[in-house]
Scaffold this motif. Structure first.
Motif, PDB file in Angstrom:
ATOM      1  N   UNK A  19      23.190  35.447  45.513  1.00 26.17           N
ATOM      2  CA  UNK A  19      23.441  36.882  45.657  1.00 26.17           C
ATOM      3  C   UNK A  19      24.744  37.102  46.425  1.00 26.17           C
ATOM      4  N   UNK A  20      24.993  36.291  47.426  1.00 24.15           N
ATOM      5  CA  UNK A  20      26.221  36.379  48.210  1.00 24.15           C
ATOM      6  C   UNK A  20      27.433  36.133  47.317  1.00 24.15           C
ATOM      7  N   UNK A  21      27.378  35.077  46.504  1.00 20.39           N
ATOM      8  CA  UNK A  21      28.486  34.780  45.590  1.00 20.39           C
ATOM      9  C   UNK A  21      28.724  35.932  44.629  1.00 20.39           C
ATOM     10  N   UNK A  22      27.650  36.472  44.096  1.00 21.89           N
ATOM     11  CA  UNK A  22      27.753  37.556  43.126  1.00 21.89           C
ATOM     12  C   UNK A  22      28.426  38.782  43.727  1.00 21.89           C
ATOM     13  N   UNK A  23      28.006  39.192  44.904  1.00 23.83           N
ATOM     14  CA  UNK A  23      28.607  40.389  45.503  1.00 23.83           C
ATOM     15  C   UNK A  23      30.081  40.155  45.813  1.00 23.83           C
ATOM     16  N   UNK A  24      30.448  38.956  46.200  1.00 26.87           N
ATOM     17  CA  UNK A  24      31.853  38.688  46.495  1.00 26.87           C
ATOM     18  C   UNK A  24      32.700  38.525  45.238  1.00 26.87           C
ATOM     19  N   UNK A  25      32.129  38.016  44.177  1.00 32.16           N
ATOM     20  CA  UNK A  25      32.841  38.008  42.901  1.00 32.16           C
ATOM     21  C   UNK A  25      33.165  39.442  42.485  1.00 32.16           C
ATOM     22  N   UNK A  26      32.176  40.300  42.617  1.00 31.77           N
ATOM     23  CA  UNK A  26      32.382  41.700  42.252  1.00 31.77           C
ATOM     24  C   UNK A  26      33.414  42.354  43.163  1.00 31.77           C
ATOM     25  N   UNK A  27      33.312  42.114  44.457  1.00 27.67           N
ATOM     26  CA  UNK A  27      34.267  42.677  45.408  1.00 27.67           C
ATOM     27  C   UNK A  27      35.694  42.257  45.058  1.00 27.67           C
ATOM     28  N   UNK A  28      35.863  41.032  44.626  1.00 23.33           N
ATOM     29  CA  UNK A  28      37.179  40.510  44.275  1.00 23.33           C
ATOM     30  C   UNK A  28      37.672  41.006  42.917  1.00 23.33           C
ATOM     31  N   UNK A  29      36.878  41.842  42.249  1.00 22.96           N
ATOM     32  CA  UNK A  29      37.291  42.414  40.976  1.00 22.96           C
ATOM     33  C   UNK A  29      37.044  41.532  39.771  1.00 22.96           C
ATOM     34  N   UNK A  30      36.245  40.502  39.940  1.00 19.97           N
ATOM     35  CA  UNK A  30      36.033  39.557  38.843  1.00 19.97           C
ATOM     36  C   UNK A  30      35.018  40.019  37.805  1.00 19.97           C
ATOM     37  N   UNK A  31      34.469  41.215  38.002  1.00 23.68           N
ATOM     38  CA  UNK A  31      33.587  41.806  36.987  1.00 23.68           C
ATOM     39  C   UNK A  31      34.178  43.114  36.470  1.00 23.68           C
ATOM     40  N   UNK A  32      35.474  43.249  36.635  1.00 26.91           N
ATOM     41  CA  UNK A  32      36.171  44.462  36.193  1.00 26.91           C
ATOM     42  C   UNK A  32      36.065  44.704  34.701  1.00 26.91           C
ATOM     43  N   UNK A  33      36.107  43.633  33.902  1.00 27.04           N
ATOM     44  CA  UNK A  33      35.991  43.786  32.447  1.00 27.04           C
ATOM     45  C   UNK A  33      34.624  44.321  32.039  1.00 27.04           C
ATOM     46  N   UNK A  34      33.647  44.164  32.914  1.00 28.76           N
ATOM     47  CA  UNK A  34      32.295  44.652  32.647  1.00 28.76           C
ATOM     48  C   UNK A  34      32.058  46.013  33.299  1.00 28.76           C
ATOM     49  N   UNK A  35      33.113  46.627  33.825  1.00 36.82           N
ATOM     50  CA  UNK A  35      33.010  47.978  34.373  1.00 36.82           C
ATOM     51  C   UNK A  35      32.719  48.062  35.860  1.00 36.82           C
TER      52      UNK A  35
END
Length: 92
Positions: A19-35
């Motif tokens: 969960x920690x990795x996931x939230x930080x991936x998102x924070x870093x913009x790595x899920x931008x293509x998914x909105x």
């Protein structure tokens, strides 16, 4: 960037993503293509309720980073929620 201790680090998806990795991936913009926007817009989305743990998990599933079973794993969802709350609490 402010560092903080992860919450419920042991909760992992079958791909090994916490969960920690996931939230930080998102924070870093790595899920931008998914909105899912990154950085300050991500934190603002959490604060306003526009971004939830379920939204984040669904985006990661769409990106192929998590299995679909992650959304049904109450422990994993709860861990993502806790990490999102901590991110907002720490002004990440």
């Amino acid at each position: 960037m402010t560092a903080f201790a992860p919450v419920a680090e042991a909760a992992k998806d079958e791909h090994g993503i916490t969960a920690f990795n996931l939230t930080h991936l998102a924070y870093q913009g790595r899920l931008g293509d998914e909105g899912v926007p990154g950085y300050g817009v991500f934190v603002a989305g959490i604060q306003s309720g526009r971004i939830t743990a379920e939204d984040l998990i669904e985006a990661a599933i769409d990106a192929g980073r998590l299995s679909a079973a992650s959304l049904e794993d109450a422990r994993f969802v709860r861990s993502v929620e806790q990490n999102l709350d901590r991110m907002v609490d720490h002004g990440q």
